[in-house]
Design a protein around this motif. Structure first.
Motif, mmCIF file in Angstrom:
data_model
loop_
_atom_site.group_PDB
_atom_site.id
_atom_site.type_symbol
_atom_site.label_atom_id
_atom_site.label_comp_id
_atom_site.label_asym_id
_atom_site.label_seq_id
_atom_site.Cartn_x
_atom_site.Cartn_y
_atom_site.Cartn_z
ATOM 1 N N VAL A 1 34.209 -23.034 21.496
ATOM 2 C CA VAL A 1 35.410 -23.809 21.343
ATOM 3 C C VAL A 1 35.262 -25.090 20.573
ATOM 4 C CG1 VAL A 1 37.234 -25.115 22.624
ATOM 5 C CG2 VAL A 1 36.482 -22.893 23.297
ATOM 6 N N ASP A 2 35.697 -25.203 19.544
ATOM 7 C CA ASP A 2 35.610 -26.803 19.037
ATOM 8 C C ASP A 2 36.458 -27.654 19.617
ATOM 9 O OD1 ASP A 2 35.642 -28.946 17.333
ATOM 10 O OD2 ASP A 2 35.097 -27.748 15.619
ATOM 11 N N LEU A 3 35.679 -28.521 20.452
ATOM 12 C CA LEU A 3 36.481 -29.566 21.304
ATOM 13 C C LEU A 3 37.141 -30.681 20.488
ATOM 14 C CD1 LEU A 3 34.244 -29.924 24.329
ATOM 15 C CD2 LEU A 3 36.536 -28.851 24.384
ATOM 16 N N THR A 4 36.571 -30.970 19.378
ATOM 17 C CA THR A 4 37.085 -31.981 18.536
ATOM 18 C C THR A 4 38.420 -31.357 17.809
ATOM 19 O OG1 THR A 4 35.176 -32.746 17.917
ATOM 20 C CG2 THR A 4 36.893 -33.273 16.373
ATOM 21 N N ASP A 5 38.606 -30.158 17.401
ATOM 22 C CA ASP A 5 39.627 -29.472 16.810
ATOM 23 C C ASP A 5 40.623 -29.502 18.110
ATOM 24 O OD1 ASP A 5 38.698 -29.416 14.354
ATOM 25 O OD2 ASP A 5 38.448 -27.128 14.377
ATOM 26 N N GLY A 6 40.170 -29.183 19.491
ATOM 27 C CA GLY A 6 41.050 -28.864 20.419
ATOM 28 C C GLY A 6 41.824 -30.141 20.902
ATOM 29 N N PRO B 1 23.794 -41.031 25.042
ATOM 30 C CA PRO B 1 25.087 -41.928 25.018
ATOM 31 C C PRO B 1 25.185 -43.311 25.840
ATOM 32 C CG PRO B 1 25.648 -39.712 25.651
ATOM 33 C CD PRO B 1 24.065 -39.895 25.704
ATOM 34 N N SER B 2 25.463 -44.305 25.150
ATOM 35 C CA SER B 2 25.342 -45.677 25.795
ATOM 36 C C SER B 2 26.530 -46.053 26.491
ATOM 37 C CB SER B 2 25.196 -46.602 24.300
ATOM 38 O OG SER B 2 24.910 -47.800 24.707
ATOM 39 N N LEU B 3 25.872 -46.489 27.695
ATOM 40 C CA LEU B 3 27.061 -46.601 28.747
ATOM 41 C C LEU B 3 27.090 -48.155 29.200
ATOM 42 C CD1 LEU B 3 26.668 -43.760 31.094
ATOM 43 C CD2 LEU B 3 27.998 -43.838 29.112
ATOM 44 N N THR B 4 28.129 -48.813 29.537
ATOM 45 C CA THR B 4 28.285 -50.236 30.197
ATOM 46 C C THR B 4 28.949 -50.234 31.254
ATOM 47 O OG1 THR B 4 28.585 -51.114 27.765
ATOM 48 C CG2 THR B 4 29.345 -52.448 29.700
ATOM 49 N N LEU B 5 28.284 -50.560 32.352
ATOM 50 C CA LEU B 5 28.704 -50.564 33.761
ATOM 51 C C LEU B 5 29.753 -51.690 33.857
ATOM 52 C CD1 LEU B 5 28.388 -49.339 36.535
ATOM 53 C CD2 LEU B 5 26.902 -51.300 37.051
ATOM 54 N N THR B 6 30.952 -51.125 34.141
ATOM 55 C CA THR B 6 32.293 -52.017 34.355
ATOM 56 C C THR B 6 32.699 -52.275 35.800
ATOM 57 O OG1 THR B 6 33.792 -50.083 34.111
ATOM 58 C CG2 THR B 6 33.080 -51.397 31.905
ATOM 59 N N ASP C 1 28.503 -26.495 17.467
ATOM 60 C CA ASP C 1 27.516 -27.628 18.282
ATOM 61 C C ASP C 1 28.109 -27.307 19.903
ATOM 62 O OD1 ASP C 1 27.512 -29.734 15.613
ATOM 63 O OD2 ASP C 1 25.802 -28.236 16.075
ATOM 64 N N VAL C 2 29.389 -26.937 20.016
ATOM 65 C CA VAL C 2 30.043 -27.366 21.412
ATOM 66 C C VAL C 2 30.129 -25.930 22.037
ATOM 67 C CG1 VAL C 2 32.013 -27.970 22.524
ATOM 68 C CG2 VAL C 2 31.474 -29.154 20.196
ATOM 69 N N PRO C 3 29.239 -25.628 23.189
ATOM 70 C CA PRO C 3 29.442 -24.264 23.900
ATOM 71 C C PRO C 3 30.620 -23.944 24.590
ATOM 72 C CG PRO C 3 27.954 -25.923 25.169
ATOM 73 C CD PRO C 3 28.470 -26.795 23.818
ATOM 74 N N GLU C 4 30.876 -23.063 25.339
ATOM 75 C CA GLU C 4 32.030 -22.577 26.158
ATOM 76 C C GLU C 4 32.053 -23.567 27.440
ATOM 77 O OE1 GLU C 4 33.740 -19.036 28.672
ATOM 78 O OE2 GLU C 4 32.739 -18.683 26.553
ATOM 79 N N PHE D 1 29.071 -32.279 29.071
ATOM 80 C CA PHE D 1 27.784 -32.491 28.236
ATOM 81 C C PHE D 1 28.453 -32.422 26.891
ATOM 82 C CE2 PHE D 1 24.821 -30.720 25.298
ATOM 83 C CZ PHE D 1 23.864 -31.852 25.147
ATOM 84 N N SER D 2 29.198 -31.378 26.495
ATOM 85 C CA SER D 2 29.832 -31.026 25.355
ATOM 86 C C SER D 2 30.719 -31.925 24.710
ATOM 87 C CB SER D 2 30.691 -29.725 25.562
ATOM 88 O OG SER D 2 29.840 -28.624 25.711
ATOM 89 N N LEU D 3 31.410 -32.671 25.757
ATOM 90 C CA LEU D 3 32.305 -33.873 25.226
ATOM 91 C C LEU D 3 31.449 -35.158 24.934
ATOM 92 C CD1 LEU D 3 35.168 -33.438 27.928
ATOM 93 C CD2 LEU D 3 35.463 -33.243 25.582
ATOM 94 N N PHE D 4 30.598 -35.335 25.637
ATOM 95 C CA PHE D 4 29.403 -36.534 25.151
ATOM 96 C C PHE D 4 28.920 -36.275 24.040
ATOM 97 C CE2 PHE D 4 29.507 -38.059 29.664
ATOM 98 C CZ PHE D 4 29.797 -39.574 29.295
ATOM 99 N N ASP D 5 28.277 -34.942 23.832
ATOM 100 C CA ASP D 5 27.598 -34.351 22.603
ATOM 101 C C ASP D 5 28.541 -34.687 21.291
ATOM 102 O OD1 ASP D 5 25.256 -33.571 21.418
ATOM 103 O OD2 ASP D 5 26.152 -31.441 21.418
ATOM 104 N N ALA D 6 29.757 -34.339 21.505
ATOM 105 C CA ALA D 6 30.883 -34.656 20.278
ATOM 106 C C ALA D 6 31.178 -35.892 20.338
ATOM 107 C CB ALA D 6 31.816 -33.737 20.673
ATOM 108 N N GLY D 7 30.921 -36.978 21.204
ATOM 109 C CA GLY D 7 31.421 -38.363 20.989
ATOM 110 C C GLY D 7 32.548 -38.573 21.312
ATOM 111 N N LEU D 8 33.302 -37.767 22.231
ATOM 112 C CA LEU D 8 34.545 -38.077 22.404
ATOM 113 C C LEU D 8 35.003 -38.621 24.146
ATOM 114 C CD1 LEU D 8 35.511 -34.026 21.629
ATOM 115 C CD2 LEU D 8 35.908 -36.085 20.359
#
Length: 240
Positions: free
Chosen positions: A149-154, A215-220, A133-136, A176-183
């Motif tokens: 590259v599997d960013l979760t494994d990385g 992705p749900s964001l809260t302005l801080t 699911d995670v592109p280069e 985008f890849s990090l957001f897509d993976a929930g990281l």
């Protein structure tokens, strides 16, 4: 693992021009803010596209911050991480000097010879699972490549090396890849007072894009720096 994404973009959401050339969007006040975030991180992460385009050093600017890290028993500069599935980082890249440890997150597509060359140049190569699911790291114009590259494994592997807090500096594909993976845990965006335009210009989060859930964001916080504004957000991990 705590992941902080930081980026500078134009009012219309572009990180650079359609030529993907390095562009100064913020100024000295924001550069100092970025240096502070780097100083608080264990590592700074970028995609290989950023390395190829900009040849960044990713070290601290202020000597006082390096000294402060050393006094706290930490390396003077945070480690550097490159998402680079095929090992395209040049062996003479500035990111491979001895100013800090450099990790290279690679996929199964990296060749043994390329891995050996990068390790000889100073990189610690971490081969991850071939993510589905995670592109280069960055769009380099070669979208046909199956490399992943599997960013979760990385990130799990980086945690095993003692890295608990990562600052992500781009580019848009990696973000985008990090957001897509929930990281992603935090997002800070400097919005500069300029318009870049261009349908092909890179944005904060490129990749395939979200269509059904977002992705749900809260302005801080907000802070005016230079001739722009910094927007700070927490990311809801349940929806990221």
């Amino acid at each position: 693992m705590h992941v902080v994404v930081n980026a500078a973009q134009s009012v219309d959401g572009k990180l650079a021009t359609r030529r993907r050339e390095q562009l100064r969007i913020s100024g000295s006040e924001d550069f100092d803010r970025v240096d502070r975030i780097r100083a608080a991180a264990d590592a700074v992460l970028v995609g290989v596209g950023t390395v190829l385009a900009d040849d960044p050093h990713l070290t601290l600017t202020e000597e006082d911050r390096r000294v402060g890290r050393l006094r706290n028993g930490r390396p003077g500069n945070p480690a550097r991480v490159v998402v680079d599935s095929r090992g395209r980082t040049p062996t003479d890249a500035r990111i491979l000097d001895d100013a800090a440890t450099t990790y290279l997150l690679a996929g199964a597509a990296i060749s043994p010879d390329r891995r050996a060359a990068l390790e000889a140049a100073g990189a610690t190569v971490i081969e991850t699972g071939n993510g589905t699911d995670v592109p280069e790291g960055e769009n380099d114009g070669d979208d046909s490549s199956p490399a992943r590259v599997d960013l979760t494994d990385g990130l799990e592997a980086l945690a095993d090396h003692g890295i608990d807090r990562i600052m992500v500096e781009g580019g848009g594909e990696v973000i985008f890849s990090l957001f897509d993976a929930g990281l992603v845990d935090e997002l800070s965006v400097y919005v500069g007072s300029m318009v870049i335009g261009g349908r092909d210009a890179p944005t904060l989060a490129d990749g395939d894009g979200f269509t059904d859930s977002f992705p749900s964001l809260t302005l801080t916080g907000t802070e005016r720096l230079d001739d722009g504004i910094v927007l700070s957000y927490d990311v809801d991990s349940a929806d990221a």
